[in-house]
Enzyme design. Structure first.
Site, mmCIF file in Angstrom:
data_model
loop_
_atom_site.group_PDB
_atom_site.id
_atom_site.type_symbol
_atom_site.label_atom_id
_atom_site.label_comp_id
_atom_site.label_asym_id
_atom_site.label_seq_id
_atom_site.Cartn_x
_atom_site.Cartn_y
_atom_site.Cartn_z
ATOM 1 C CG ASP A 160 -19.041 16.490 38.458
ATOM 2 O OD1 ASP A 160 -17.964 16.440 39.052
ATOM 3 O OD2 ASP A 160 -19.721 17.538 38.306
ATOM 4 C CG HIS A 182 -17.364 20.030 37.869
ATOM 5 N ND1 HIS A 182 -18.190 19.912 38.954
ATOM 6 C CD2 HIS A 182 -16.639 21.147 38.069
ATOM 7 C CE1 HIS A 182 -17.981 20.920 39.765
ATOM 8 N NE2 HIS A 182 -17.043 21.703 39.261
#
Ligand code: XUL
Ligand code: CO
Length: 434
Positions: free
Chosen positions: A102, A99
């Site tokens: 992240d 993501h």
């Protein structure tokens, strides 16, 4: 710095007692003419490996991450990249997923967050070229930040919708910059808690337009990777719009998106939806729409998305039977969307967890192949439907029959004689191989 205190994990065979070895995953071994590595296409998720603190609703994180200073600095984000690639290298995992939030911190405004992303993407690019590791898919986190508490592409606020679109645009561009093979949409907050405050039709129309904009943007920037939708029925939303394979396929067909998307099916999402993984995969495959797999398993006793590492050989066998049956995953792979238990807090537990998942799938692959080669199961399945291979059954199969022709036939033939389904015999057969 070395953070995972172990050698590179190698195949040593089923008799090895070395915990830092594969007992079944022999990456170059050929099965049905293809290496295990190419069949399984293992991927590691950045969010679980690097960012999951192992917190649960009742307590803080326990994971020891000696490489992480806990700050939102870009430097910290860049350091994590080195640790992640050490992990991939030791595991022999060639693909990964992320993501946006992240890999890089969400900062005070969108431009600052985008700049942070660019810095990390540049480093990921270098690491990919150095190692040959590939990005299986990228995605935007449209569910953690409080702005998305009422949805992102289905938010009642146009301002939030615009923010989400901007975030996806950037995440797609980063995926493209890293030659990503795919881009995933998991709609964590795309659903509702109560219809008292929800215009479902309007929200779904907005979601469809959002996905059409993504398709258009892919064309504009030359991104040719696959688009995946990942079904899940609930958690965090009470009712999620993309609840299972069938609901996703219906949505994609209704809004003319079916040609642009395939499904990314996750085991624990299937079971939360009250289905088996086998069911969800079958529904997707029947529509020619299985794209990728989030490989994990749930806990039979806990009704949450516990995201455990796959250790159940029946499960991995069923998954690999489906994958072999469809002729293999194309752009997709087996992404371990799985986290360690909260009690397994050491970095080395990440290594054990992935060894287990990879070996469980390697065994599943070998068993699935053996069942296919044996042929009794497929023979039974074929013969079970053989009344549709000729005569009145064939008329049905080719849609030639009418109610009148079937009525005539039924009157003439009398009471049908039905063959046994032989479930227990078939279960015994499967157990011969496990
Ligand atoms: C959540 C989940 C996500 C998606 C990507 O349950 O599975 O990690 O895979 O957003
Ligand atoms: Co997932």
């Amino acid at each position: 710095m070395e953070y995972f205190k172990c050698p590179k994990i190698q195949y040593e065979g089923p008799t090895s007692k070395n915990p830092f070895s594969f007992k079944h995953y022999d990456e170059n071994a050929l099965i049905e003419g293809k290496s295990m590595k190419d069949h399984l296409r293992f991927a590691a998720p950045y969010w679980h490996v690097m960012r999951n603190s192992l917190a649960d609703p009742f307590g803080d994180g326990t994971a020891l991450m000696p490489w992480d200073d806990g700050s939102k600095s870009i430097e910290n984000a860049l350091n994590r990249v080195d640790v992640f690639f050490e992990f991939l290298e030791k595991m022999g995992i060639d693909f990964y997923c992320w993501h946006d939030r992240d890999i890089a911190p969400e900062l005070n405004d969108l431009s600052a967050s985008n700049k942070a992303l660019d810095a990390v993407v540049e480093k990921l690019n270098d690491k990919q070229s150095e190692t040959g590791v590939k990005l299986l898919w990228g995605t935007a986190c449209l569910f953690s930040h409080p702005r998305y508490s009422q949805g992102a592409a289905t938010s009642p606020s146009a301002d939030v919708y615009a923010y989400a679109a901007a975030q996806v645009k950037k995440a797609m561009e980063c995926t493209h910059a890293l030659d990503g093979l795919g881009y995933t949409f998991w709609g964590g907050r795309e659903g509702y808690a109560t219809l008292l405050n929800t215009n479902m039709k309007r929200e779904l129309d907005h979601l469809a337009h959002f996905l059409h904009m993504a398709v258009d943007h892919a064309k504009k920037i030359g991104f040719k990777g696959a688009f995946y939708i990942e079904p899940k029925p609930r958690e965090p939303s009470t009712h999620q719009y993309d609840s299972d394979s069938a609901a996703c396929l219906n949505f994609l067909r209704e809004y003319n998106l079916i040609d642009h998307f395939t499904l990314n099916i996750e085991t624990n999402h299937a079971t939360l939806a009250g289905h088996t993984m086998e069911h969800e995969l079958t529904v997707a495959i029947n529509a020619g729409r299985l794209g990728s797999i989030d490989a994990n398993q749930g806990d039979e006793l806990i009704g949450w998305d516990t995201d455990q590492f796959p250790s159940n050989i029946y499960l991995t066998t069923q998954v690999m039977m489906k994958v072999l049956e469809m002729g293999g995953l194309k752009s997709g792979g087996l992404n371990f969307d799985a986290k360690r238990r909260r009690e397994s807090h050491d970095p080395i537990d990440l290594i054990y967890a992935h060894i287990g998942g990879m070996d469980a799938f390697a065994r599943g692959l070998k068993i699935a192949h053996a069942i296919r080669e044996d042929g009794r199961l497929s023979k039974f399945l074929k013969e079970r439907y053989e009344t549709f291979d000729s005569g009145i059954g064939l008329d049905v199969d080719v849609s030639k029959s009418t109610f009148e022709s079937l009525e005539q036939y039924a009157i003439k033939s009398g009471e049908p004689i039905l063959a046994s389904g032989r479930q227990e015999l078939l279960e015994n057969l499967i157990n011969e191989f496990i």
